[in-house]
Design an enzyme around this catalytic site. Sequence first.
Site, PDB file in Angstrom:
ATOM      1  N   ARG A  76       0.861  -1.155   0.139  1.00 10.37           N
ATOM      2  CA  ARG A  76      -0.047   0.076   0.003  1.00 10.37           C
ATOM      3  C   ARG A  76       0.875   1.268  -0.207  1.00 10.37           C
ATOM      4  O   ARG A  76       2.042   1.330   0.736  1.00 10.37           O
ATOM      5  CB  ARG A  76      -0.930   0.240   1.070  1.00 10.37           C
ATOM      6  CG  ARG A  76      -2.169  -0.932   1.219  1.00 10.37           C
ATOM      7  CD  ARG A  76      -2.788  -1.010   2.598  1.00 10.37           C
ATOM      8  NE  ARG A  76      -4.013  -2.014   2.109  1.00 10.37           N
ATOM      9  CZ  ARG A  76      -4.095  -3.203   2.409  1.00 10.37           C
ATOM     10  NH1 ARG A  76      -3.174  -3.807   2.714  1.00 10.37           N
ATOM     11  NH2 ARG A  76      -5.036  -3.843   2.304  1.00 10.37           N
ATOM     12  N   HIS A 101      -0.757  -2.362  -4.536  1.00 10.27           N
ATOM     13  CA  HIS A 101      -0.427  -3.744  -5.723  1.00 10.27           C
ATOM     14  C   HIS A 101      -0.404  -2.832  -6.947  1.00 10.27           C
ATOM     15  O   HIS A 101      -0.841  -3.949  -7.944  1.00 10.27           O
ATOM     16  CB  HIS A 101      -1.455  -4.613  -5.677  1.00 10.27           C
ATOM     17  CG  HIS A 101      -1.176  -5.508  -4.037  1.00 10.27           C
ATOM     18  ND1 HIS A 101      -0.030  -5.197  -3.333  1.00 10.27           N
ATOM     19  CD2 HIS A 101      -2.014  -6.341  -3.456  1.00 10.27           C
ATOM     20  CE1 HIS A 101      -0.085  -6.021  -2.376  1.00 10.27           C
ATOM     21  NE2 HIS A 101      -1.409  -6.855  -2.491  1.00 10.27           N
ATOM     22  N   HIS A 175       2.300 -12.977  -5.510  1.00  3.85           N
ATOM     23  CA  HIS A 175       1.310 -13.175  -4.113  1.00  3.85           C
ATOM     24  C   HIS A 175       0.666 -14.438  -4.070  1.00  3.85           C
ATOM     25  O   HIS A 175      -0.567 -14.748  -3.938  1.00  3.85           O
ATOM     26  CB  HIS A 175       0.243 -12.240  -4.532  1.00  3.85           C
ATOM     27  CG  HIS A 175      -0.539 -11.457  -3.552  1.00  3.85           C
ATOM     28  ND1 HIS A 175      -1.494 -12.339  -2.556  1.00  3.85           N
ATOM     29  CD2 HIS A 175      -0.637 -10.481  -2.890  1.00  3.85           C
ATOM     30  CE1 HIS A 175      -1.745 -11.575  -1.805  1.00  3.85           C
ATOM     31  NE2 HIS A 175      -1.500 -10.555  -1.868  1.00  3.85           N
ATOM     32  N   ASP A 248      -0.685  -9.525   8.382  1.00  2.52           N
ATOM     33  CA  ASP A 248      -0.848  -8.736   7.097  1.00  2.52           C
ATOM     34  C   ASP A 248       0.318  -7.646   7.281  1.00  2.52           C
ATOM     35  O   ASP A 248       0.231  -6.705   6.923  1.00  2.52           O
ATOM     36  CB  ASP A 248      -2.019  -8.103   6.889  1.00  2.52           C
ATOM     37  CG  ASP A 248      -2.244  -7.814   5.618  1.00  2.52           C
ATOM     38  OD1 ASP A 248      -3.284  -7.042   5.376  1.00  2.52           O
ATOM     39  OD2 ASP A 248      -1.452  -7.880   4.764  1.00  2.52           O
ATOM     40  N   GLU A 309       5.165 -12.529   0.764  1.00  6.87           N
ATOM     41  CA  GLU A 309       5.422 -11.628  -0.289  1.00  6.87           C
ATOM     42  C   GLU A 309       6.621 -10.836  -0.050  1.00  6.87           C
ATOM     43  O   GLU A 309       6.910  -9.496   0.580  1.00  6.87           O
ATOM     44  CB  GLU A 309       4.388 -10.517  -0.551  1.00  6.87           C
ATOM     45  CG  GLU A 309       2.761 -11.101  -0.778  1.00  6.87           C
ATOM     46  CD  GLU A 309       1.885 -10.195  -0.157  1.00  6.87           C
ATOM     47  OE1 GLU A 309       2.053  -9.141  -0.673  1.00  6.87           O
ATOM     48  OE2 GLU A 309       0.991 -10.644   0.393  1.00  6.87           O
TER      49      GLU A 309
HETATM   50  C1  G6D Z   1      -5.876  -7.715   1.696  1.00  4.81           C
HETATM   51  O1  G6D Z   1      -4.743  -6.466   3.323  1.00  4.81           O
HETATM   52  C2  G6D Z   1      -4.557  -7.467   2.288  1.00  4.81           C
HETATM   53  C3  G6D Z   1      -3.389  -7.343   1.287  1.00  4.81           C
HETATM   54  O2  G6D Z   1      -2.308  -7.288   2.042  1.00  4.81           O
HETATM   55  C4  G6D Z   1      -3.377  -8.348   0.479  1.00  4.81           C
HETATM   56  O3  G6D Z   1      -2.456  -8.302  -0.383  1.00  4.81           O
HETATM   57  C5  G6D Z   1      -4.829  -8.461  -0.300  1.00  4.81           C
HETATM   58  O4  G6D Z   1      -5.903  -8.473   0.638  1.00  4.81           O
HETATM   59  C6  G6D Z   1      -5.051  -9.389  -1.387  1.00  4.81           C
HETATM   60  O5  G6D Z   1      -6.179  -6.501   1.252  1.00  4.81           O
END
Ligand code: G6D
Length: 345
Positions: A76, A101, A175, A248, A309
Amino acid sequence: MNIESREIINNWTLYTLTNDHNMSVSLLDFGGIITNISVPNRNKKVENVVLGYKNISDYVDNPNYLGAIVGRVAGRIQNASFILDGKTHTLETNEGVHHIHGGSVGFHQVIWTAHPFQTAETVGVRLTHTSPDGEGGYPGNLEVSVTYTLTNKNELILDYSATTDKSTALSLTNHSYFNLSGDLAETIHNHHVTIDSDEFIELDKDLIPTGKKIHVANTPFDLRSGRYLADGISSTSNQNLIANHGYDHYFIFNQKGQKNVEVKEETSGRIMSIKSNQPGLVMYTANTLNEGIELAEGYSKPYLGVCFETQASPASLHHEGFPTVVLNADEIYEKQTVFSFSSEA
Ligand code: G6D
């Protein structure tokens, strides 16, 4: 060693790499998406260890980025902007006021140009793409390649390389959601994960890295001696709650040992180790993975996979003290992450 390819929907091509030790990797030229990694368990039963959609057309939208290359910048970016050489660059706000992303035209949505290859001990596909100046709001004409190599040592090697004609921001990752139980037999609660990291980056309520490094000692983020992911999923610590009950977060590697991460799944006996020259990784325990999407071996739900990741943190665009994600015109971006698979008796 073998490589097969076949045209599927949307003019996509699916490649399947197979080595001489019952490991295979399947990937698409679309998004560089890994759709399957099959490896033996302790009894030599070969099963899939990543989440993949049953219906290949579900990869068109792929809101959870299953298996995909993520870029130009993984993670982000606060307020969807950053300043580079005194100029403010405004990105697509594809998550509230923020950017995540690489935006809707990110690399997960690109049909990469594929260059399959094979040697005596390796088989793979080199994916290349030219991202034009301004794509997604990012400066610079970017030449980028991602190479997937399967070896006869049951390693999947990801090599990332890029050059740009003007300074830009770049931090690439993959991912994939891993589940070592095999064919989604269990959730990842009982995956035992070791991460060689003394610090992680605090998140705010929008999951934006605040720039504050937190020492892992005496927290559910201390995975230096290994920990079941269930600990963080059930934890009432502020940071696990902010992440929607789980992890996360960006872990900063100590880069001391032979590997940065080791994952063990005791029922199957499968072990996955990760070694990267990236400064850290986001471990995401699929806390908000959409429910009810048909996968190859069942239906999606939270905690059915865990993402590792490897990347540099986009926090570096707004805070001092982090390895930069800036790539300058006179530099070559070269990163490697190796996922090695084995099993214990
Ligand atoms: C959610 O917070 C998570 C992210 O880190 C992830 O990459 C995404 O889902 C797929 O937003």
